[in-house]
Motif scaffolding. Sequence first.
Motif, PDB file in Angstrom:
ATOM      1  N   GLY A  84      37.458 -52.123  13.535  1.00  0.00           N
ATOM      2  CA  GLY A  84      37.722 -53.408  12.909  1.00  0.00           C
ATOM      3  C   GLY A  84      39.119 -53.944  13.174  1.00  0.00           C
ATOM      4  N   ALA A  85      40.039 -53.047  13.516  1.00  0.00           N
ATOM      5  CA  ALA A  85      41.412 -53.464  13.805  1.00  0.00           C
ATOM      6  C   ALA A  85      41.563 -54.020  15.215  1.00  0.00           C
ATOM      7  N   GLN A  86      40.524 -53.870  16.030  1.00  0.00           N
ATOM      8  CA  GLN A  86      40.570 -54.353  17.403  1.00  0.00           C
ATOM      9  C   GLN A  86      39.847 -55.695  17.520  1.00  0.00           C
ATOM     10  N   ALA A  87      39.942 -56.287  18.698  1.00  0.00           N
ATOM     11  CA  ALA A  87      39.217 -57.528  18.966  1.00  0.00           C
ATOM     12  C   ALA A  87      37.718 -57.303  18.801  1.00  0.00           C
ATOM     13  N   SER A  88      37.008 -58.361  18.513  1.00  0.00           N
ATOM     14  CA  SER A  88      35.558 -58.266  18.368  1.00  0.00           C
ATOM     15  C   SER A  88      34.884 -58.260  19.738  1.00  0.00           C
ATOM     16  N   ASP A  89      33.637 -57.836  19.771  1.00  0.00           N
ATOM     17  CA  ASP A  89      32.868 -57.896  21.019  1.00  0.00           C
ATOM     18  C   ASP A  89      32.774 -59.335  21.520  1.00  0.00           C
ATOM     19  N   GLU A  90      32.652 -60.277  20.593  1.00  0.00           N
ATOM     20  CA  GLU A  90      32.558 -61.683  20.982  1.00  0.00           C
ATOM     21  C   GLU A  90      33.847 -62.138  21.669  1.00  0.00           C
ATOM     22  N   ASP A  91      34.983 -61.708  21.148  1.00  0.00           N
ATOM     23  CA  ASP A  91      36.261 -62.070  21.756  1.00  0.00           C
ATOM     24  C   ASP A  91      36.376 -61.491  23.163  1.00  0.00           C
ATOM     25  N   ARG A  92      35.911 -60.263  23.340  1.00  0.00           N
ATOM     26  CA  ARG A  92      35.992 -59.645  24.669  1.00  0.00           C
ATOM     27  C   ARG A  92      35.046 -60.337  25.646  1.00  0.00           C
ATOM     28  N   ARG A  93      33.837 -60.622  25.185  1.00  0.00           N
ATOM     29  CA  ARG A  93      32.882 -61.288  26.080  1.00  0.00           C
ATOM     30  C   ARG A  93      33.381 -62.665  26.506  1.00  0.00           C
ATOM     31  N   ALA A  94      34.163 -63.308  25.650  1.00  0.00           N
ATOM     32  CA  ALA A  94      34.657 -64.657  25.954  1.00  0.00           C
ATOM     33  C   ALA A  94      35.589 -64.669  27.164  1.00  0.00           C
ATOM     34  N   VAL A  95      36.240 -63.549  27.454  1.00  0.00           N
ATOM     35  CA  VAL A  95      37.157 -63.507  28.598  1.00  0.00           C
ATOM     36  C   VAL A  95      36.587 -62.691  29.756  1.00  0.00           C
ATOM     37  N   ALA A 147      63.691 -48.096  14.933  1.00  0.00           N
ATOM     38  CA  ALA A 147      62.880 -49.020  14.142  1.00  0.00           C
ATOM     39  C   ALA A 147      62.219 -48.356  12.942  1.00  0.00           C
ATOM     40  N   PHE A 148      61.808 -47.096  13.096  1.00  0.00           N
ATOM     41  CA  PHE A 148      60.973 -46.474  12.064  1.00  0.00           C
ATOM     42  C   PHE A 148      61.564 -45.215  11.448  1.00  0.00           C
ATOM     43  N   GLY A 149      62.704 -44.760  11.968  1.00  0.00           N
ATOM     44  CA  GLY A 149      63.361 -43.605  11.366  1.00  0.00           C
ATOM     45  C   GLY A 149      62.944 -42.287  11.989  1.00  0.00           C
ATOM     46  N   ALA A 150      63.741 -41.261  11.704  1.00  0.00           N
ATOM     47  CA  ALA A 150      63.525 -39.942  12.301  1.00  0.00           C
ATOM     48  C   ALA A 150      62.272 -39.251  11.786  1.00  0.00           C
ATOM     49  N   ASP A 151      61.668 -39.773  10.725  1.00  0.00           N
ATOM     50  CA  ASP A 151      60.448 -39.146  10.193  1.00  0.00           C
ATOM     51  C   ASP A 151      59.273 -39.255  11.163  1.00  0.00           C
ATOM     52  N   VAL A 152      59.384 -40.108  12.182  1.00  0.00           N
ATOM     53  CA  VAL A 152      58.295 -40.216  13.159  1.00  0.00           C
ATOM     54  C   VAL A 152      58.476 -39.226  14.314  1.00  0.00           C
ATOM     55  N   ALA A 199      50.704 -54.597   9.142  1.00  0.00           N
ATOM     56  CA  ALA A 199      50.652 -55.466  10.314  1.00  0.00           C
ATOM     57  C   ALA A 199      52.046 -55.758  10.867  1.00  0.00           C
ATOM     58  N   ASP A 200      53.042 -55.921   9.995  1.00  0.00           N
ATOM     59  CA  ASP A 200      54.400 -56.194  10.470  1.00  0.00           C
ATOM     60  C   ASP A 200      54.959 -54.998  11.227  1.00  0.00           C
ATOM     61  N   ALA A 201      54.722 -53.814  10.700  1.00  0.00           N
ATOM     62  CA  ALA A 201      55.193 -52.610  11.383  1.00  0.00           C
ATOM     63  C   ALA A 201      54.502 -52.439  12.730  1.00  0.00           C
ATOM     64  N   ARG A 202      53.222 -52.752  12.783  1.00  0.00           N
ATOM     65  CA  ARG A 202      52.495 -52.643  14.046  1.00  0.00           C
ATOM     66  C   ARG A 202      53.034 -53.639  15.073  1.00  0.00           C
ATOM     67  N   ARG A 203      53.387 -54.835  14.610  1.00  0.00           N
ATOM     68  CA  ARG A 203      53.969 -55.815  15.525  1.00  0.00           C
ATOM     69  C   ARG A 203      55.327 -55.357  16.046  1.00  0.00           C
ATOM     70  N   ARG A 204      56.112 -54.719  15.188  1.00  0.00           N
ATOM     71  CA  ARG A 204      57.399 -54.199  15.643  1.00  0.00           C
ATOM     72  C   ARG A 204      57.202 -53.128  16.706  1.00  0.00           C
ATOM     73  N   LEU A 205      56.246 -52.246  16.470  1.00  0.00           N
ATOM     74  CA  LEU A 205      55.966 -51.204  17.449  1.00  0.00           C
ATOM     75  C   LEU A 205      55.471 -51.807  18.756  1.00  0.00           C
ATOM     76  N   ALA A 260      51.430 -43.371  13.265  1.00  0.00           N
ATOM     77  CA  ALA A 260      50.192 -44.095  12.959  1.00  0.00           C
ATOM     78  C   ALA A 260      50.072 -44.357  11.465  1.00  0.00           C
ATOM     79  N   ALA A 261      50.498 -43.390  10.656  1.00  0.00           N
ATOM     80  CA  ALA A 261      50.422 -43.564   9.204  1.00  0.00           C
ATOM     81  C   ALA A 261      51.309 -44.718   8.745  1.00  0.00           C
ATOM     82  N   VAL A 262      52.404 -44.949   9.473  1.00  0.00           N
ATOM     83  CA  VAL A 262      53.318 -46.038   9.122  1.00  0.00           C
ATOM     84  C   VAL A 262      52.759 -47.389   9.538  1.00  0.00           C
ATOM     85  N   VAL A 263      52.224 -47.465  10.763  1.00  0.00           N
ATOM     86  CA  VAL A 263      51.905 -48.778  11.331  1.00  0.00           C
ATOM     87  C   VAL A 263      50.454 -49.206  11.160  1.00  0.00           C
TER      88      VAL A 263
END
Length: 204
Positions: free
Chosen positions: A162-173, A58-63, A83-89, A76-79
């Motif tokens: 900031g790239a993760q869910a918020s505290d509010e989102d976690r508390r909701a579940v 998916a990402f080549g031998a450079d990883v 957002a699309d690369a992170r979804r592929r990973l 990590a530098a790639v993804v």
Amino acid sequence: MASVRDVLRIGLTGGIGSGKSTVSALLAARGAVIVDADRIAREVVEPGTPGLAAVVDAFGADVLAADGSLDRAALAAVVFADADARRRLDGIVHPLVRARATELAGAAPPDAVVVHDVPLLVETGQASSYDLVLVVQAEEGIRVARLVQRGLTAEDARARMGAQASDEDRRAVADVVLDNSGTHEELAAQVDRFWADRVAPVLG
């Protein structure tokens, strides 16, 4: 061998720097079987695994590092900023992690308390998979300070948070929220209360 239905399954999550790993260790000391998603995520992309081959496709031998292992910093530098690369990973790694986690949980004895330590539990929509969801949180400034002590800059720390869910989102579940803004002793006391109030009654 136990099926996953025979055990008490707890989903443990929390944002980076919240102290989730500390809670995981405290639960393990009380007899819980820990299924660590981060550890499994490393295992499924070790050299020679289908997971690593898929990542390279998916990402080549450079990883890859010089020794053929995954160069996590390069990946990590790639993804991280793509957002699309992170979804592929995620599409490669997450199914492998879930399959291995299910295998490990299934190997637990029938009376086990199995804690699934899943950093992205909320982001991947897994809350309904567990009997209980336990969320660890801490004040933002405290989390940033912890991450800076690990070697990140404050800017990088906030970006990762900031790239993760918020505290509010976690508390909701969450069924139970532990506050790790204080001392280790205060956190351990909260884990003791959680075990006594929510786990021990199930164990009988």
